[in-house]
Design a protein around this motif. Structure first.
Motif, PDB file in Angstrom:
ATOM      1  N   ASP A  31      48.206  11.281 -13.076  1.00 19.79           N
ATOM      2  CA  ASP A  31      48.750  12.410 -13.834  1.00 19.79           C
ATOM      3  C   ASP A  31      47.638  13.386 -14.205  1.00 19.79           C
ATOM      4  O   ASP A  31      47.772  14.605 -14.045  1.00 19.79           O
ATOM      5  N   LYS A  32      46.535  12.845 -14.713  1.00 19.51           N
ATOM      6  CA  LYS A  32      45.413  13.684 -15.117  1.00 19.51           C
ATOM      7  C   LYS A  32      44.774  14.378 -13.919  1.00 19.51           C
ATOM      8  O   LYS A  32      44.386  15.555 -13.992  1.00 19.51           O
ATOM      9  N   PHE A  33      44.661  13.647 -12.835  1.00 15.89           N
ATOM     10  CA  PHE A  33      44.060  14.228 -11.635  1.00 15.89           C
ATOM     11  C   PHE A  33      44.935  15.358 -11.094  1.00 15.89           C
ATOM     12  O   PHE A  33      44.435  16.434 -10.747  1.00 15.89           O
ATOM     13  N   SER A  34      46.229  15.126 -11.038  1.00 14.38           N
ATOM     14  CA  SER A  34      47.154  16.162 -10.577  1.00 14.38           C
ATOM     15  C   SER A  34      47.080  17.392 -11.473  1.00 14.38           C
ATOM     16  O   SER A  34      47.086  18.532 -10.999  1.00 14.38           O
ATOM     17  N   GLN A  35      47.015  17.153 -12.787  1.00 16.81           N
ATOM     18  CA  GLN A  35      46.910  18.254 -13.738  1.00 16.81           C
ATOM     19  C   GLN A  35      45.656  19.087 -13.472  1.00 16.81           C
ATOM     20  O   GLN A  35      45.692  20.330 -13.526  1.00 16.81           O
ATOM     21  N   ALA A  36      44.548  18.407 -13.174  1.00 15.61           N
ATOM     22  CA  ALA A  36      43.299  19.116 -12.886  1.00 15.61           C
ATOM     23  C   ALA A  36      43.450  20.009 -11.659  1.00 15.61           C
ATOM     24  O   ALA A  36      42.994  21.164 -11.650  1.00 15.61           O
ATOM     25  N   LEU A  37      44.091  19.501 -10.604  1.00 18.28           N
ATOM     26  CA  LEU A  37      44.266  20.295  -9.395  1.00 18.28           C
ATOM     27  C   LEU A  37      45.198  21.478  -9.642  1.00 18.28           C
ATOM     28  O   LEU A  37      44.964  22.582  -9.123  1.00 18.28           O
ATOM     29  N   TYR A  38      46.240  21.270 -10.444  1.00 13.29           N
ATOM     30  CA  TYR A  38      47.120  22.372 -10.818  1.00 13.29           C
ATOM     31  C   TYR A  38      46.360  23.462 -11.562  1.00 13.29           C
ATOM     32  O   TYR A  38      46.559  24.664 -11.335  1.00 13.29           O
ATOM     33  N   GLN A  39      45.482  23.050 -12.482  1.00 13.46           N
ATOM     34  CA  GLN A  39      44.711  24.028 -13.229  1.00 13.46           C
ATOM     35  C   GLN A  39      43.797  24.835 -12.306  1.00 13.46           C
ATOM     36  O   GLN A  39      43.705  26.066 -12.431  1.00 13.46           O
ATOM     37  N   LEU A  40      43.138  24.168 -11.393  1.00  9.67           N
ATOM     38  CA  LEU A  40      42.263  24.871 -10.466  1.00  9.67           C
ATOM     39  C   LEU A  40      43.069  25.789  -9.547  1.00  9.67           C
ATOM     40  O   LEU A  40      42.637  26.906  -9.232  1.00  9.67           O
ATOM     41  N   TYR A  41      44.227  25.332  -9.130  1.00  8.93           N
ATOM     42  CA  TYR A  41      45.102  26.173  -8.313  1.00  8.93           C
ATOM     43  C   TYR A  41      45.478  27.438  -9.080  1.00  8.93           C
ATOM     44  O   TYR A  41      45.493  28.544  -8.522  1.00  8.93           O
ATOM     45  N   GLY A  42      45.762  27.275 -10.370  1.00 10.50           N
ATOM     46  CA  GLY A  42      46.073  28.429 -11.205  1.00 10.50           C
ATOM     47  C   GLY A  42      44.911  29.394 -11.340  1.00 10.50           C
ATOM     48  O   GLY A  42      45.100  30.587 -11.608  1.00 10.50           O
ATOM     49  N   GLU A  43      43.692  28.879 -11.134  1.00 11.90           N
ATOM     50  CA  GLU A  43      42.496  29.718 -11.189  1.00 11.90           C
ATOM     51  C   GLU A  43      42.150  30.309  -9.819  1.00 11.90           C
ATOM     52  O   GLU A  43      41.119  30.970  -9.672  1.00 11.90           O
ATOM     53  N   GLY A  44      42.996  30.051  -8.828  1.00 11.59           N
ATOM     54  CA  GLY A  44      42.784  30.634  -7.513  1.00 11.59           C
ATOM     55  C   GLY A  44      42.240  29.692  -6.463  1.00 11.59           C
ATOM     56  O   GLY A  44      42.090  30.086  -5.297  1.00 11.59           O
ATOM     57  N   ALA A  45      41.927  28.453  -6.822  1.00 16.38           N
ATOM     58  CA  ALA A  45      41.408  27.501  -5.836  1.00 16.38           C
ATOM     59  C   ALA A  45      42.488  27.172  -4.803  1.00 16.38           C
ATOM     60  O   ALA A  45      43.650  26.973  -5.156  1.00 16.38           O
ATOM     61  N   ARG A  46      42.080  27.105  -3.539  1.00 19.51           N
ATOM     62  CA  ARG A  46      43.046  26.830  -2.471  1.00 19.51           C
ATOM     63  C   ARG A  46      42.569  25.736  -1.509  1.00 19.51           C
ATOM     64  O   ARG A  46      43.396  25.151  -0.796  1.00 19.51           O
ATOM     65  N   ASN A  47      41.295  25.454  -1.482  1.00 24.88           N
ATOM     66  CA  ASN A  47      40.754  24.508  -0.495  1.00 24.88           C
ATOM     67  C   ASN A  47      40.165  23.297  -1.222  1.00 24.88           C
ATOM     68  O   ASN A  47      39.149  23.415  -1.907  1.00 24.88           O
ATOM     69  N   PHE A  48      40.831  22.146  -1.066  1.00 19.61           N
ATOM     70  CA  PHE A  48      40.461  20.944  -1.810  1.00 19.61           C
ATOM     71  C   PHE A  48      40.035  19.831  -0.850  1.00 19.61           C
ATOM     72  O   PHE A  48      40.756  19.504   0.098  1.00 19.61           O
TER      73      PHE A  48
END
Length: 372
Positions: free
Chosen positions: A206-223
């Motif tokens: 849950d926490k890991f997914s939340q972190a990726l969502y936050q970065l996506y919201g900041e414009g991150a696209r390549n993980f």
């Protein structure tokens, strides 16, 4: 070929730009010639623990001491290793400088990314380090906001800032890398039990997914996401379980610890599949570091290593399970483990060449092509 000779050859090929020659030899698949690179990553932003910490904990909580760094840097470099980490070899492969730690302000340039990883960090709070994943994500968000504001205000008139700051438009083009979760499992084994550790994995996801969502919201696209390694194959785990013959697999690793790591990785893969459906504009590459590391340990001799459960550092014999363990060694390139927990540069080199070209990736793409 001996380990040290392979390292020399690898470095020569890197410096000459002969990466195409490395693809087949490094298990990357594809034909000969230089691989076509679809991506241009102007920067890398990394999150994690000591497996990818290039100086965060050292800057914040106390300097990493000799003999760390002795093989490549000639002095401590903030890394819990005798030399380079997998993240360093990834940076080399992408043609980027080694990542500076976000927490290290001395002589630091963030032009091509920043490293938010710190040794001891975990996904969930309450582990070995105060810099758990939520904190690292918060640091990145602040970093991005402040650097964009500073760049827009001063970059046109101040060449110094122009040289050390990331470009605002490049955040969405950059690569976001992760190597975290090992300390959550290790802390669980140390302070609770197997059942409780397993029960905590969904919270980690849950926490890991939340972190990726936050970065996506900041414009991150390549993980680019590393799963966790075979914790039961670390020399410290083997030492503490050496008398429990029912908990040893055919390789000599602690089976229970590895089963928990495998369950963590199974749930991680499931979460990433969900994220791919929910965030179709992003590219999520999951790297099976577990299999890559287990292959090195189980085939240590073929790679030129000695006993895979011996280790080299740190200047004196260590104690584990009331037994002296890990004589200081004169040749770290013959050891998989540097200090009983962290891998040597020689092992990191083999791991890097195993994973950078897609053999252990889902989807099976090289890191240089892991973009939208």
């Amino acid at each position: 070929m001996e380990i040290w000779k392979r390292i020399v050859v690898f470095e020569m090929m890197l410096s000459l730009g002969l990466m195409g020659c490395l693809v087949n030899g490094f298990g990357g698949g594809g034909g000969g010639g230089v691989p076509q690179r679809r991506c241009w990553f102007p920067a890398v932003y990394n999150f994690g623990d000591s497996n990818s910490d290039t100086g965060g904990r050292s800057a914040a909580l106390g300097e990493v001491r000799p003999p760390n760094g002795e093989t490549f840097f000639g002095k401590p470099s903030g890394r819990y290793c005798d030399g380079r980490l997998v993240i360093d070899f990834i940076a080399e492969n992408l043609g980027l400088p080694y990542l500076n730690a976000y927490l290290d302000s001395i002589g630091t340039s963030f032009r091509h990314g920043a490293n938010f990883a710190t040794a001891g960090s975990s996904i969930l709070p309450g582990g070995y380090s105060p810099f758990f994943l939520d904190i690292q994500i918060s640091q990145f968000i602040q970093f991005k906001k402040r650097t964009i504001a500073l760049y827009n205000k001063l970059a046109d008139t101040n060449q110094v800032y122009k040289d050390v700051l990331p470009r605002p438009e490049e955040f969405s083009k950059s690569l976001y890398t992760f190597d975290i979760g090992q300390n959550d499992i290790s802390h669980g084994f140390q302070y609770s039990n197997v059942s409780q550790t397993l029960q905590s994995i969904p919270k980690m996801m849950d926490k890991f997914s939340q972190a990726l969502y936050q970065l996506y919201g900041e414009g991150a696209r390549n993980f680019w996401i590393h799963n966790t390694g075979p914790i039961g194959c670390l020399p410290t785990s083997v030492a503490y379980n050496k008398d429990n013959h029912n908990n040893v697999d055919n390789t000599g690793c602690a089976a229970t610890q590895n089963r928990v790591a495998q369950e963590f990785n199974r749930q991680l893969k499931t979460r990433v599949l969900q994220l791919r459906a929910q965030l179709p504009q992003a590219v999520f590459t999951v790297v099976d570091m577990y299999s890559a590391k287990y292959a090195v340990v189980s085939n240590a001799g073929s790679h030129g290593f000695q006993d895979p459960f011996s280790f080299c550092c740190c200047g004196k014999k260590q104690m584990a399970n009331e037994t002296g363990y890990g004589d200081p060694c004169s040749d770290p390139s013959r050891r998989i483990s540097w200090d009983g927990v962290h891998y040597s540069e020689a092992a990191n080199l083999i791991l890097a060449r195993s994973v950078m070209y897609g053999s252990f990736s889902d989807p099976p793409l090289p890191v240089a092509e892991a973009c939208r």
